[in-house]
Scaffold this motif. Structure first.
Motif, mmCIF file in Angstrom:
data_model
loop_
_atom_site.group_PDB
_atom_site.id
_atom_site.type_symbol
_atom_site.label_atom_id
_atom_site.label_comp_id
_atom_site.label_asym_id
_atom_site.label_seq_id
_atom_site.Cartn_x
_atom_site.Cartn_y
_atom_site.Cartn_z
ATOM 1 N N ARG A 183 -8.795 1.735 -0.827
ATOM 2 C CA ARG A 183 -9.127 0.649 -1.741
ATOM 3 C C ARG A 183 -10.421 -0.017 -1.276
ATOM 4 O O ARG A 183 -10.886 0.222 -0.171
ATOM 5 C CB ARG A 183 -8.006 -0.391 -1.776
ATOM 6 N N ASP A 240 -11.740 -1.979 -7.527
ATOM 7 C CA ASP A 240 -12.197 -0.609 -7.260
ATOM 8 C C ASP A 240 -12.999 -0.020 -8.413
ATOM 9 O O ASP A 240 -14.044 0.604 -8.203
ATOM 10 C CB ASP A 240 -10.998 0.301 -6.955
ATOM 11 N N LEU A 299 -3.241 0.496 -10.849
ATOM 12 C CA LEU A 299 -3.113 0.809 -9.428
ATOM 13 C C LEU A 299 -2.803 2.290 -9.240
ATOM 14 O O LEU A 299 -3.388 2.963 -8.386
ATOM 15 C CB LEU A 299 -2.010 -0.044 -8.812
ATOM 16 N N ASN A 312 -5.862 4.488 -10.364
ATOM 17 C CA ASN A 312 -7.119 4.203 -9.682
ATOM 18 C C ASN A 312 -8.168 3.657 -10.637
ATOM 19 O O ASN A 312 -9.350 3.993 -10.557
ATOM 20 C CB ASN A 312 -7.656 5.453 -8.976
ATOM 21 N N ARG A 353 -0.292 6.859 -6.521
ATOM 22 C CA ARG A 353 -1.533 7.608 -6.668
ATOM 23 C C ARG A 353 -1.321 9.105 -6.442
ATOM 24 O O ARG A 353 -1.982 9.934 -7.081
ATOM 25 C CB ARG A 353 -2.593 7.066 -5.717
ATOM 26 N N LEU A 383 -13.374 6.508 -2.708
ATOM 27 C CA LEU A 383 -12.813 5.637 -3.739
ATOM 28 C C LEU A 383 -12.395 6.444 -4.963
ATOM 29 O O LEU A 383 -11.307 6.262 -5.507
ATOM 30 C CB LEU A 383 -13.825 4.557 -4.133
ATOM 31 N N ASP A 442 0.823 -1.204 0.000
ATOM 32 C CA ASP A 442 0.000 0.000 0.000
ATOM 33 C C ASP A 442 0.861 1.259 0.000
ATOM 34 O O ASP A 442 0.449 2.298 -0.546
ATOM 35 C CB ASP A 442 -0.943 -0.010 1.198
ATOM 36 N N ALA A 487 -8.030 -2.990 2.562
ATOM 37 C CA ALA A 487 -9.137 -2.225 1.974
ATOM 38 C C ALA A 487 -9.829 -1.382 3.035
ATOM 39 O O ALA A 487 -9.839 -1.720 4.214
ATOM 40 C CB ALA A 487 -10.141 -3.175 1.320
ATOM 41 N N GLY A 514 -7.899 -7.923 -2.563
ATOM 42 C CA GLY A 514 -7.611 -6.687 -1.850
ATOM 43 C C GLY A 514 -8.265 -6.531 -0.500
ATOM 44 O O GLY A 514 -8.266 -5.425 0.055
#
Length: 388
Positions: free
Chosen positions: A124, A95, A87, A90, A47, A118, A40, A171, A167
């Motif tokens: 996640r 997701d 990933l 997103n 992200r 989200l 993560d 999450a 996940g």
């Protein structure tokens, strides 16, 4: 090209530059868990970079509108150019499919509480549907659902076990399917939850998704009634809203991955000398790359066709089954040939070709194995024949 596709093409171009220039160098990043899945910490860093580049959740526009399925296909294929691309941007499963479902059928309260985080890439999610095969639970046949739920005052109580929950570890949001007297129900939950215990995370052939694919136990999970998605007994209907587009999204992302694998194999074949000439000039290698071009184009056209059907407002169950079979099998051939062209180099972690091959093999099982979709299509053929 209509306005939606023009806008999607501009977004896709920006996403491609980001994935190739920023994400690809992270493919050698050592931040992996004990199953070699991205951690993560790595996901959060990627992200943030996507946010800065303006390509975070690029298929959902700033005003909340979702690109058409044809436009989404252009964008998600570019995120798929790296196993880390979905990933980072997103757009990864589960997701992306969960966002689509909540955007379609979630109440304003559910959308604000569960969908917004989200979309903003703050957490996640996981989709709790599949159950352990050894207990006769739901897999490709969701009607075999063993997980139960019952009303108790203003809450619902859920008990059961789930398997291959992508996940689940790490999450922040979960969508849980359970069976009540009224039929299947879907619930939104915040994670982690002490009533949901991860029993194990099996080592699987694929490793592109943080958290792996967990086996979990739900023991007296208490969920407020307002966190039910829609109405009791309508869970299978709501799941269908999600499944056809999510099935197609898998095709979009892995199509992009195989485009990248073809690029790498082509570069290798044009540089590697053997028996007095480069590999591309040997018919055995050249023909494999040529066959890949054909399979990739057919996959692209199938995705576009199915996306057009969904954009028309049709549920697209039959079309998405046909596309999932055709694309997953074609991409498996593409990935396999890329490994074969590269020989020993294709078996190593020196390039992503080896990973793409493994991920595509798993994709042939995701969202229904090829054989289940063929069986479903055969039943439709019989029904249509009977009605003549």
């Amino acid at each position: 090209m209509n306005d939606d596709l023009q806008q999607a093409a501009v977004i896709a171009d920006r996403v491609e530059r980001f994935v190739r220039d920023v994400v690809v160098p992270y493919e050698q990043d050592s931040r992996r868990d004990h199953h070699n899945c991205p951690t993560d910490a790595l996901a959060i860093e990627l992200r943030e970079l996507a946010r800065e580049a303006g390509v975070l959740t690029p298929h959902i526009l700033a005003d909340g509108r979702h690109l058409s399925q044809r436009g989404t296909a252009l964008v998600l294929a570019k995120t798929g150019l790296s196993p880390l691309g979905p990933l980072a941007c997103n757009t990864a499963a589960p997701d992306e499919g969960n966002m689509y479902l909540l955007g379609k059928v979630g109440s304003p309260t559910i959308q604000e509480r569960f969908l917004r985080p989200l979309i903003e890439g703050q957490m996640r999610s996981a989709f709790f549907m599949t159950e352990p095969a050894e207990e006769g639970g739901a897999g490709s046949d969701p009607s075999m659902m063993k997980t139960t739920c019952h009303r108790e005052g203003n809450d619902w109580i859920i008990n059961g076990r789930k398997a291959f929950i992508t996940g689940a570890e790490g999450a922040g949001v979960g969508i849980v399917m359970a069976k009540a007297e009224e039929g299947a129900c879907l619930f939104l939950i915040e994670l982690p939850n002490p009533a949901i215990r991860i029993e194990r995370i099996p080592r699987t052939i694929d490793n592109s998704m943080p958290g792996g694919h967990a086996v979990v136990r739900l023991e007296n999970l208490r969920v407020p009634a307002e966190q039910m998605l829609g109405e009791a007994g309508e869970g299978f209907h709501y799941a269908q809203v999600r499944l056809a587009p999510a099935r197609l999204s898998h095709c979009m992302r892995w199509y992009g991955a195989c485009v990248r694998a073809q690029e790498i194999a082509t570069n290798y074949a044009n540089r590697r000398m053997a028996f007095g000439k480069v590999l591309i000039e040997h018919e055995g290698c050249g023909f494999m790359l040529a066959e890949n071009l054909i399979d990739l184009k057919q996959a692209e056209l199938m995705i576009d066709w199915c996306a057009g059907v969904l954009d028309s407002g049709a549920q697209g169950g039959t079309e998405s089954s046909m596309t999932k079979v055709a694309v997953s099998e074609a991409l498996m051939r593409v990935a396999d040939r890329c490994v074969q062209v590269m020989g020993g180099s294709g078996l190593t972690e020196d390039t992503v070709v080896e990973q793409v091959f493994r991920e595509i093999r798993a994709f042939r099982v995701y969202d229904g194995p090829t054989e289940v979709h063929k069986w479903s299509l055969a039943k439709k053929i019989k029904r249509d024949w009977t009605r003549r």
